[in-house]
Every structure is written in structure tokens, then in C-alpha cells.
Design a protein around this motif. Structure first.
Motif, PDB file in Angstrom:
ATOM      1  N   GLN A   1      -4.108  -6.063  -0.223  1.00 17.80           N
ATOM      2  CA  GLN A   1      -4.180  -6.915   0.959  1.00 17.80           C
ATOM      3  C   GLN A   1      -2.887  -6.770   1.756  1.00 17.80           C
ATOM      4  O   GLN A   1      -1.802  -6.658   1.183  1.00 17.80           O
ATOM      5  N   LEU A   2      -3.015  -6.788   3.078  1.00 19.22           N
ATOM      6  CA  LEU A   2      -1.836  -6.765   3.932  1.00 19.22           C
ATOM      7  C   LEU A   2      -1.296  -8.185   4.080  1.00 19.22           C
ATOM      8  O   LEU A   2      -2.060  -9.136   4.240  1.00 19.22           O
ATOM      9  N   SER A   3       0.011  -8.319   4.029  1.00 24.51           N
ATOM     10  CA  SER A   3       0.625  -9.632   4.206  1.00 24.51           C
ATOM     11  C   SER A   3       0.379 -10.131   5.625  1.00 24.51           C
ATOM     12  O   SER A   3       0.498  -9.383   6.589  1.00 24.51           O
ATOM     13  N   LYS A   4       0.046 -11.403   5.734  1.00 26.99           N
ATOM     14  CA  LYS A   4      -0.177 -12.022   7.043  1.00 26.99           C
ATOM     15  C   LYS A   4       1.038 -12.824   7.499  1.00 26.99           C
ATOM     16  O   LYS A   4       0.986 -13.511   8.515  1.00 26.99           O
TER      17      LYS A   4
ATOM     18  N   SER B   1       3.831 -13.896   9.418  1.00 33.31           N
ATOM     19  CA  SER B   1       4.225 -13.500  10.773  1.00 33.31           C
ATOM     20  C   SER B   1       5.737 -13.385  10.920  1.00 33.31           C
ATOM     21  O   SER B   1       6.236 -12.604  11.713  1.00 33.31           O
TER      22      SER B   1
ATOM     23  N   GLU C   1       1.122  -8.475  -2.019  1.00 31.49           N
ATOM     24  CA  GLU C   1       0.624  -8.166  -0.679  1.00 31.49           C
ATOM     25  C   GLU C   1       1.570  -7.191   0.020  1.00 31.49           C
ATOM     26  O   GLU C   1       2.788  -7.216  -0.196  1.00 31.49           O
TER      27      GLU C   1
ATOM     28  N   SER D   1       1.980  -5.471  10.038  1.00 31.47           N
ATOM     29  CA  SER D   1       1.349  -5.732  11.339  1.00 31.47           C
ATOM     30  C   SER D   1       1.014  -4.422  12.051  1.00 31.47           C
ATOM     31  O   SER D   1      -0.008  -4.323  12.738  1.00 31.47           O
TER      32      SER D   1
ATOM     33  N   ASP E   1      -2.055  -3.174  10.376  1.00 37.02           N
ATOM     34  CA  ASP E   1      -3.194  -3.994  10.791  1.00 37.02           C
ATOM     35  C   ASP E   1      -3.706  -3.553  12.161  1.00 37.02           C
ATOM     36  O   ASP E   1      -4.922  -3.450  12.389  1.00 37.02           O
TER      37      ASP E   1
END
Length: 219
Positions: free
Chosen positions: A97-100, A102, A162, A184, A187
Motif C-alpha cells: 500500500q502507498l502511504s497516504k 500528506s 506502507e 504521491s 500515486d
């Protein structure tokens, strides 16, 4: 500063999704083998763009012993030195999973996780994020300690496993450490892939021809 987390158990969880990608030209000559990692159950994976320049075929080798055919490139960015490809799978693959997050704070810890097939102690490196920069191409993170070239294409993960970013070989102007392209940026690249996007090798071959007579990234 608090002590670095023990990333060994994280590496055990993350390792199955980290792969070695062997890239071949049209006649079947091995061009290079680089690290990559799965980002979706359907076989999508990320690696460095320069690793696939001139490619006509590739295979993805994972820790479970499977060797999967790579059908081609789904999307890529020469500027970011990133490419998303697809490996064939009938049953799905373990993925990251990609880290969200921000706002990743400087001083945060991350670990570079290599493929278990490389038979090296994991994680390859525990690093602190020393800087975060933005440019028109996207966010990039900078690590306080250098990351070896053989880690190119490897994920940098947080203590939850992540993805914070991917190791790139480019040392940007003004950077004092290794540059990591952020989650990001990954993403944004993945968002370019539509349900009807077909994987192909045409872009990699075209780029190889355009680079003839000039230094090539492949190798």
C-alpha cells in the motif's frame, strides 16, 4: 530524537511483494536486473524507468520462487525515472500500500527493503528523511544517509509497511543525500492507468532508439 524502529519484522511482511525484474532486449540478451515492487493484486509493479530502456521482454522473480512474464509498460515518466508495468498472474500477488500521509515530517524513519532473493540482511538500510522538496514533477524525499546503487527501484517503507517512496539513482541539484521519489508521485502515475490501458513495450524500444549515440540508462 527517538530511536529508530526495528524494521526487521516489517521487512518480513513487505519482502514477498518486492521482486527482481530481469530485462531482455529483442534478441534475448539480458540488459539488467533491478528491484521493483507490486502495487496491486493484479500484477502491477513499479521500478525505475531507466531499467527498462531498450526492453522487449522481462520477467519478475518473487520470493515464493515464481517467475512471472511481464507483458509490458502501462505508464511511465522519464522525468521521474519511474515506470509501472504488469506481470501476469492468475491468482493475484502480494502488494504494498502507498502511504497516504500528506505531511511526512523530516526526521521520520524509513527502511529500504530489497528482494529476499538478493540474500542480503533486511532491511537494506534504515534511514531518516532529512528533507522534502516539491517541483513540477512531484514530491521528492531526501535521506540523511546515502543508499547504495543496488537498491535502485526498492521501496522505502514506514513502520506500518506502507510505501513512502521508491529509491531512484538521480542526485538532484541541491540534494545532499539520496533522492527518493515520494508515494504521491507514484500515486499520480498510477492514476494515469485506465481500465482499458494495455501493457506494451513500444515506449521502451522507442526511447532506446532515441538514446542511441548518447549515454543510455540501461545497464
Amino acid at each position: 530524537q527517538s530511536p529508530a524502529p526495528d524494521f526487521r519484522k516489517v521487512a518480513e511482511r513487505v519482502g514477498p511483494a518486492v521482486i527482481l525484474v530481469s530485462v531482455f532486449d529483442e534478441p534475448g540478451k539480458l540488459l539488467t536486473t533491478k528491484t521493483g515492487f507490486f502495487v496491486a493484486e493484479d500484477g502491477k509493479f513499479v521500478t525505475n524507468w531507466h531499467a527498462i530502456v531498450g526492453a522487449a521482454h522481462a520477467v519478475a522473480k518473487s520470493a515464493d520462487g515464481k517467475i512471472r512474464n511481464v507483458t509490458g509498460v502501462l505508464t511511465s515518466s522519464v522525468e521521474l525515472d519511474l515506470a509501472v508495468l504488469r506481470a501476469e498472474t492468475k491468482t493475484g500477488v502480494p502488494f504494498l500500500q502507498l502511504s497516504k500521509a500528506s505531511e511526512l515530517q523530516t526526521g521520520a524513519f524509513g527502511a529500504v527493503i530489497g528482494s529476499p532473493l538478493a540474500r542480503r540482511p533486511q532491511p537494506l538500510l534504515t534511514a531518516t528523511i532529512s528533507a522534502r522538496r516539491s517541483d513540477p514533477r512531484g514530491d521528492q524525499l531526501e535521506t540523511s544517509n546515502p543508499i547504495s546503487n543496488d537498491a535502485e527501484g526498492a521501496p522505502v517503507v514506514d513502520e506500518n509497511g506502507e510505501v513512502l517512496g521508491i529509491v531512484t539513482p538521480k542526485h538532484e541539484q541541491g540534494a545532499t543525500g539520496t533522492v527518493v521519489r515520494s508515494a504521491s508521485s507514484l500515486d499520480s502515475l498510477l492514476a494515469q492507468i485506465k481500465p482499458n490501458t494495455k501493457a506494451h513495450w513500444a515506449a521502451a524500444k522507442t526511447e532506446a532508439r532515441s538514446l542511441s549515440g548518447s549515454p543510455s540508462y540501461a545497464g
